[in-house]
Design a protein around this motif. Structure first.
Motif, mmCIF file in Angstrom:
data_model
loop_
_atom_site.group_PDB
_atom_site.id
_atom_site.type_symbol
_atom_site.label_atom_id
_atom_site.label_comp_id
_atom_site.label_asym_id
_atom_site.label_seq_id
_atom_site.Cartn_x
_atom_site.Cartn_y
_atom_site.Cartn_z
ATOM 1 N N VAL A 73 0.873 -1.233 -0.068
ATOM 2 C CA VAL A 73 0.005 0.107 0.104
ATOM 3 C C VAL A 73 1.056 1.086 0.087
ATOM 4 O O VAL A 73 1.777 1.325 0.746
ATOM 5 N N ASN A 74 0.562 2.203 -0.983
ATOM 6 C CA ASN A 74 1.556 3.169 -1.116
ATOM 7 C C ASN A 74 0.602 4.560 -0.690
ATOM 8 O O ASN A 74 -0.389 4.593 -1.201
ATOM 9 N N GLY A 75 1.358 5.532 -0.456
ATOM 10 C CA GLY A 75 0.514 6.807 -0.069
ATOM 11 C C GLY A 75 1.519 7.995 -0.115
ATOM 12 O O GLY A 75 2.805 7.807 0.286
ATOM 13 N N ASN A 76 1.362 9.225 -1.050
ATOM 14 C CA ASN A 76 2.177 10.159 -1.118
ATOM 15 C C ASN A 76 1.420 11.430 -1.344
ATOM 16 O O ASN A 76 0.329 11.481 -1.863
ATOM 17 N N TYR A 77 2.185 12.487 -1.123
ATOM 18 C CA TYR A 77 1.640 13.865 -1.223
ATOM 19 C C TYR A 77 2.737 14.837 -2.016
ATOM 20 O O TYR A 77 3.813 14.688 -1.852
ATOM 21 N N THR A 78 2.368 15.249 -3.295
ATOM 22 C CA THR A 78 3.128 16.170 -4.006
ATOM 23 C C THR A 78 2.584 17.439 -4.312
ATOM 24 O O THR A 78 1.276 17.589 -4.705
ATOM 25 N N ARG A 79 3.294 18.518 -4.298
ATOM 26 C CA ARG A 79 3.023 19.833 -4.469
ATOM 27 C C ARG A 79 3.758 20.460 -5.723
ATOM 28 O O ARG A 79 5.041 20.535 -5.486
ATOM 29 N N LEU A 80 3.260 20.651 -6.695
ATOM 30 C CA LEU A 80 3.706 21.152 -8.164
ATOM 31 C C LEU A 80 3.993 22.657 -7.945
ATOM 32 O O LEU A 80 3.141 23.402 -7.268
ATOM 33 N N ASN A 81 4.763 23.283 -8.711
ATOM 34 C CA ASN A 81 4.978 24.988 -8.847
ATOM 35 C C ASN A 81 3.826 25.463 -9.525
ATOM 36 O O ASN A 81 3.140 26.524 -9.005
ATOM 37 N N ASP A 82 2.880 24.650 -10.184
ATOM 38 C CA ASP A 82 1.851 25.066 -11.001
ATOM 39 C C ASP A 82 0.899 24.032 -11.582
ATOM 40 O O ASP A 82 1.574 22.923 -11.569
ATOM 41 N N ASP A 83 -0.275 24.115 -11.950
ATOM 42 C CA ASP A 83 -1.058 23.304 -12.733
ATOM 43 C C ASP A 83 -0.327 22.822 -13.906
ATOM 44 O O ASP A 83 0.289 23.846 -14.503
ATOM 45 N N ILE A 84 -0.535 21.553 -14.249
ATOM 46 C CA ILE A 84 0.077 21.187 -15.647
ATOM 47 C C ILE A 84 -1.330 21.380 -16.514
ATOM 48 O O ILE A 84 -2.296 20.627 -16.415
ATOM 49 N N SER A 85 -1.162 22.242 -17.599
ATOM 50 C CA SER A 85 -2.285 22.405 -18.393
ATOM 51 C C SER A 85 -1.735 22.528 -19.853
ATOM 52 O O SER A 85 -0.646 22.264 -20.045
ATOM 53 N N PHE A 86 -2.877 22.363 -20.709
ATOM 54 C CA PHE A 86 -2.595 22.143 -22.245
ATOM 55 C C PHE A 86 -2.206 23.760 -22.640
ATOM 56 O O PHE A 86 -2.300 24.879 -22.039
ATOM 57 N N ASP A 87 -1.440 23.672 -23.546
ATOM 58 C CA ASP A 87 -0.889 24.971 -24.217
ATOM 59 C C ASP A 87 -2.027 25.818 -24.699
ATOM 60 O O ASP A 87 -3.296 25.148 -24.860
ATOM 61 N N ASP A 88 -1.784 27.055 -24.971
ATOM 62 C CA ASP A 88 -2.836 27.919 -25.493
ATOM 63 C C ASP A 88 -3.667 27.461 -26.702
ATOM 64 O O ASP A 88 -4.704 27.554 -27.013
ATOM 65 N N ASP A 89 -2.806 27.239 -27.702
ATOM 66 C CA ASP A 89 -3.498 26.559 -29.017
ATOM 67 C C ASP A 89 -4.359 25.487 -28.993
ATOM 68 O O ASP A 89 -5.581 25.437 -29.427
ATOM 69 N N THR A 90 -4.009 24.366 -27.716
ATOM 70 C CA THR A 90 -4.780 23.396 -27.447
ATOM 71 C C THR A 90 -6.100 23.673 -26.989
ATOM 72 O O THR A 90 -7.260 23.161 -27.143
ATOM 73 N N GLN A 91 -5.701 24.814 -25.726
ATOM 74 C CA GLN A 91 -6.933 25.187 -25.158
ATOM 75 C C GLN A 91 -8.033 25.934 -26.123
ATOM 76 O O GLN A 91 -9.268 25.677 -25.749
ATOM 77 N N ASN A 92 -7.369 26.745 -26.912
ATOM 78 C CA ASN A 92 -8.279 27.384 -28.055
ATOM 79 C C ASN A 92 -9.185 26.529 -28.776
ATOM 80 O O ASN A 92 -10.217 26.548 -29.122
ATOM 81 N N LEU A 93 -8.503 25.341 -29.123
ATOM 82 C CA LEU A 93 -9.066 24.426 -30.229
ATOM 83 C C LEU A 93 -10.171 23.679 -29.297
ATOM 84 O O LEU A 93 -11.482 23.438 -29.829
#
Length: 457
Positions: A73-93
């Protein structure tokens, strides 16, 4: 003047009467068997062998456990510097595609503008920056390439080798206790010889005292008797010293209290000539054979490193709130691991282990040669000891008759008191030699039984 004298029949009763009854070669004194049992329980080396055997049993369980599923059984918590999102062109699409679907659902023509006031859902992030995960993993080896089975066989042979080695070590413990026990019996028997000599000196001292009173002897003869008595006391002290050392040795070997050992009166019972059967394989040989087999299976295990291994892998996410858009909730798969080249490590280790097996084979052959030699030596020693007993018994008869003759000559002024004491000393030495011959016969018999693998205790 009336002097009480010890005749030939009485002397033979004292010395030859010390001959104990003949016992079967396997019939050890029950008290000796009890001491051997305590010695085996106390032996630190035997306890070490027991621990080694338990380790080999655990190795077998470890080899079997390879095929048991491993669940974690595994458990972990991670905090990134920012959310991982699609690039602008992909979001516009994606936003444009969402608007087209809304227009189509509302019946708005394709070329018409997007209606105002209609909400549009924002494009979610692929992975939010706060990640909390908990999962269960399953790893299950389905086929180990015969490594586990060969490891199991190697561990079983190792356990057998350790047990046989422990049995051989038990024999050594028993032999050491038997030897010290027999030495104690020899000391006790020799003490009886000295007591008999003391009785003779008492008779001579009584005779010399009466002779001096009647003017038939000089005080010098009494001083010679006194000197002989002091020499006898010195020999008695020596035997007491030897007994104390043997008591200490038996206490160390068995843990029995010294007070109890002091009360023991072991006897030098000569062993019978019968009781020798066919030669049995010694435990030392069996231990080396099993060690050789263990090494050969270990070499196979190392060589099987090149056979493909098959395992099942499973994964299940207990929490799904923070899973990314690309993370599965669960998966199950079967994999193959095939080691094609490991820098010759497995091959070299296998060859090294084979040489270890060859080493055990050489040790076994040497041990067999030494055992055959020990059997021959023990047989010759036993034959010599048996013959020596007959010789010493004749020496006692001769020494007794000589003492009787010299004693008569002395009483008739035909011999000196020195001649009498010399004859008495010869008789005493013959008594010692008889007890030593019993001791040597027992030692040779026990050595032969041990060499033939027939020693029972």
């Amino acid at each position: 003047m009336h002097i009480k004298r010890i005749g030939v029949s009485t002397v033979l009763l004292i010395f030859l009467g010390l001959i104990p009854s003949v016992s079967n070669a396997q019939d050890l004194d029950p008290r000796l068997q009890e001491l051997i049992g305590k010695g085996i329980e106390k032996s630190h080396k035997l306890n070490e062998k027991e621990f080694e055997a338990q380790q080999a049993i655990l190795d077998q369980k470890l080899a079997k456990s390879v095929f048991l599923p491993k669940i974690t059984v595994n458990g972990n918590y991670t905090r990134l510097n920012d959310d991982i999102s699609f690039d602008d062109d992909t979001q516009n699409l994606l936003l444009g595609t969402q608007k087209l679907l809304i227009k189509e659902a509302a019946g708005v023509p394709f070329n018409a503008g997007f209606p105002e006031g209609v909400p549009v859902q924002p494009i979610p992030a692929i992975q939010e920056k706060n990640i909390l995960k908990s999962s269960v993993d399953l790893d299950w080896v389905l086929f180990s390439g015969f490594e586990a089975s060969n490891a199991l066989k190697a561990s079983k042979h190792k356990e057998a080798s350790i047990n046989y080695a422990a049995s051989a070590l038990q024999d050594k413990v028993a032999l050491e206790i038997i030897e010290n026990y027999d030495r104690l019996a020899l000391v006790n028997a020799s003490k009886k010889v000295l007591e008999s000599t003391e009785e003779f000196l008492d008779q001579q001292e009584f005779y010399v005292k009466k002779a001096i009173e009647n003017g038939l002897a000089t005080p010098i003869e009494r001083k010679k008797i006194e000197l002989a008595r002091q020499q006898l006391i010195a020999r008695q002290l020596e035997f007491d010293h030897n007994k104390a050392i043997l008591i200490e040795m038996l206490h160390k070997l068995t843990g029995e209290s010294k007070e109890t050992l002091e009360l023991m009166m072991p006897q030098l019972d000569p062993f019978a000539s019968t009781g020798f059967g066919s030669i049995e394989k010694r435990d030392e040989i069996k231990a080396l054979e099993e060690a050789e087999e263990a090494s050969l299976y270990k070499a196979k295990m190392e060589r099987n490193n090149f056979i493909p291994k098959v395992a099942l892998k499973g994964h299940y996410e207990l929490l799904e709130d923070d899973l990314s858009l690309l993370d599965p909730r669960w998966y199950v798969g079967v994999g193959v691991k095939w080691n094609l080249f490991d820098g010759n490590k497995s091959r070299l280790e296998s060859q090294k282990t084979k040489y270890e097996a060859e080493k055990y084979r050489e040790q076994r052959e040497e041990a067999e040669e030494m055992i055959n030699l020990s059997i021959t030596k023990a047989e010759q020693s036993l034959a010599s000891a048996k013959q020596n007993i007959l010789i010493v018994q004749k020496e006692i008869e001769l020494a007794d008759e000589t003492y009787e003759m010299v004693d008569k000559q002395y009483r008739n002024d035909l011999a000196s008191i020195t001649d009498v004491l010399d004859a008495l000393r010869d008789l005493e030495q013959a008594g010692f030699k008889l007890q030593e011959s019993y001791y040597q016969q027992r030692r040779a018999t026990v050595d032969l039984l041990h060499a033939q693998g027939q020693l029972k205790y």
